[in-house]
Design an enzyme around this catalytic site. Structure first.
Site, mmCIF file in Angstrom:
data_model
loop_
_atom_site.group_PDB
_atom_site.id
_atom_site.type_symbol
_atom_site.label_atom_id
_atom_site.label_comp_id
_atom_site.label_asym_id
_atom_site.label_seq_id
_atom_site.Cartn_x
_atom_site.Cartn_y
_atom_site.Cartn_z
ATOM 1 N N SER A 126 -6.387 -44.084 35.504
ATOM 2 C CA SER A 126 -5.803 -45.237 36.193
ATOM 3 C C SER A 126 -4.920 -46.066 35.266
ATOM 4 O O SER A 126 -5.228 -46.231 34.079
ATOM 5 C CB SER A 126 -6.929 -46.120 36.729
ATOM 6 N N THR A 174 -0.368 -44.606 43.513
ATOM 7 C CA THR A 174 -1.259 -45.203 44.522
ATOM 8 C C THR A 174 -0.494 -46.264 45.308
ATOM 9 O O THR A 174 0.028 -47.227 44.736
ATOM 10 C CB THR A 174 -2.504 -45.800 43.842
#
Ligand SMILES: Cc1cc2nc3c(=O)[nH]c(=O)nc-3n(C[C@H](O)[C@H](O)[C@H](O)COP(=O)(O)O)c2cc1C
Length: 382
Positions: A126, A174
């Site tokens: 991430s 994302t």
């Protein structure tokens, strides 16, 4: 058979009175984690948007599907290995990108990277990690990079160059979290790790970010740096037209994460993307959103011939993974279970979770009469 050897290992351990340190029914991990972890950190991981309706729906959707096993199909040579977008993996399972992992264990993403690397399972790192992408790259095996697309385009480009240099093979963008949803569990305890300087490590280590905040982030300018982070984290102006900018700056495959609507899946294909993750962020963004699993089959039927369709949101067990794969997912991402594993036992806890998941997946295929992932189709579902 190989992944399910873990089962033999556990039973043999029993002969010497050794039992697994963590539960082997991964659907019970959350309850164990709740007992043992810091309540705020646990709440951040377990929490969902609003009333939790979508997080529950994700699980209920799995319960509505049942496997229908087939017999006498010679499953002696079962092989779960696949290649997804150029990345070979031992099974169609990847670690979902989860930020701020050092709230669960001091080694955070580095421990996750080592556990995944030991098994050859790809990790999605991430942007909101509590370790830099360079530190994680050193510890990691196969790795993909998950981008939270910041407002500052120079910063976005800098993230891409760093990811490329760090050997991250696939870019996962994302789309569903350009701002955080209404999350009562964290609101009730007024807890947001980023404001405490956790999960901003990729920003603070970035040359473009540093130039914008007047240099290296120290105790003195940390508040200013965090405010700059808040202002830049997500870009609500983004539209489908902006994907061309990304396409021109990343040579490898690009995957859009957070696709739920069939028309968006089609648009991803038109935009020249390579894959999508059908996901509602584990029910953490839009409360009342549809269960991700319920969207999967129609999306596969519509774009599965043009895009790699991956899936996450609600996978807890090997049987869950088998259901999503039978519905047409090319691979599944697992989220919260490995975070609980990290919190409970660091690297060993993550390794345990992955070994359980892969072993159960392999046994499920074998006992359903599917010799490979390709043989796992909708005819095995009711
Ligand atoms: C604590 C936590 C942090 C997360 N952080 C990120 C993130 O930084 N980037 C991202 O794309 N998804 C993030 N997600 C979503 C996961 O990648 C994944 O979509 C979700 O966890 C899947 O659902 P599951 O937890 O039910 O398996 C996060 C999820 C959790 C639980």
């Amino acid at each position: 058979m190989g992944l399910s050897d873990f089962q033999h290992e556990i039973y043999l351990g029993g002969l010497g009175d050794v039992r697994p340190e963590f539960p082997t029914d991964l659907s019970t991990l959350e309850a164990v984690a709740e007992e043992r972890l810091d309540p705020q950190a646990f709440g951040y991981v377990a929490g969902a948007a609003g009333s939790g309706a979508t997080a529950r729906a994700n699980r209920e959707a799995f319960d509505r599907w049942r496997l229908v096993p087939r017999m006498l199909r010679d499953v002696s040579g079962i092989d779960l290995s696949v290649n997804v977008l150029g990345t070979p993996m031992p099974a169609p399972v990847l670690l979902a990108p989860i930020g701020v992992l050092s709230i669960l264990h001091p080694e955070g993403e580095a421990a996750v990277a080592r556990a995944a690397a030991a098994l050859g399972v790809p990790m999605l790192l991430s942007t909101a990690a509590s370790r830099t992408m360079e530190e994680v790259a050193e510890a990691a095996g196969p790795r993909w990079y998950q981008l939270y697309w910041p407002k500052d385009r120079d910063l976005a480009e800098s993230f891409l160059r760093r990811a490329e240099a760090g050997g991250y093979e696939v870019l996962v963008v994302t789309l569903d979290t350009f701002k955080l949803a209404w999350r009562p569990r964290d609101l009730d305890t007024a807890y947001l790790p980023f404001l405490r300087g956790i999960g901003v490590q990729n920003y603070f280590s970035d040359p473009v970010f540093r130039a914008a905040v007047g240099g290296e982030v120290t105790e003195e300018n940390q508040t200013g740096a965090i405010l700059h982070w808040v202002a830049n984290f997500g870009d609500p102006t983004l539209t489908w037209d902006d994907l061309a900018w990304l396409r021109g700056r990343w040579d490898g495959p690009i995957v859009l994460k957070g696709i739920q609507h069939l028309d968006d899946a089609r648009r991803a294909a038109y935009a020249g993307m390579d894959g999508i993750v059908v996901s509602n962020h584990g029910g953490r963004q839009v409360d009342g959103a549809v269960a991700a699993l319920d969207q999967l089959p129609k999306i596969v039927d519509t774009v599965g011939d043009r895009l790699s369709v991956l899936f996450d949101s609600g996978v807890r067990t090997g049987a869950d993974a088998a259901k999503a794969l039978a519905l047409g997912a090319e691979a599944v991402l697992v989220g919260r279970p490995y975070a609980y594993g990290l919190g409970l036992g660091g690297e060993a806890g993550v390794r345990h979770v992955l070994r359980c998941l892969l072993a159960e997946l392999e046994l499920t295929l074998a006992l359903c009469g599917a010799g490979s992932v390709r043989e796992l189709g909708r005819d095995l579902l009711a």
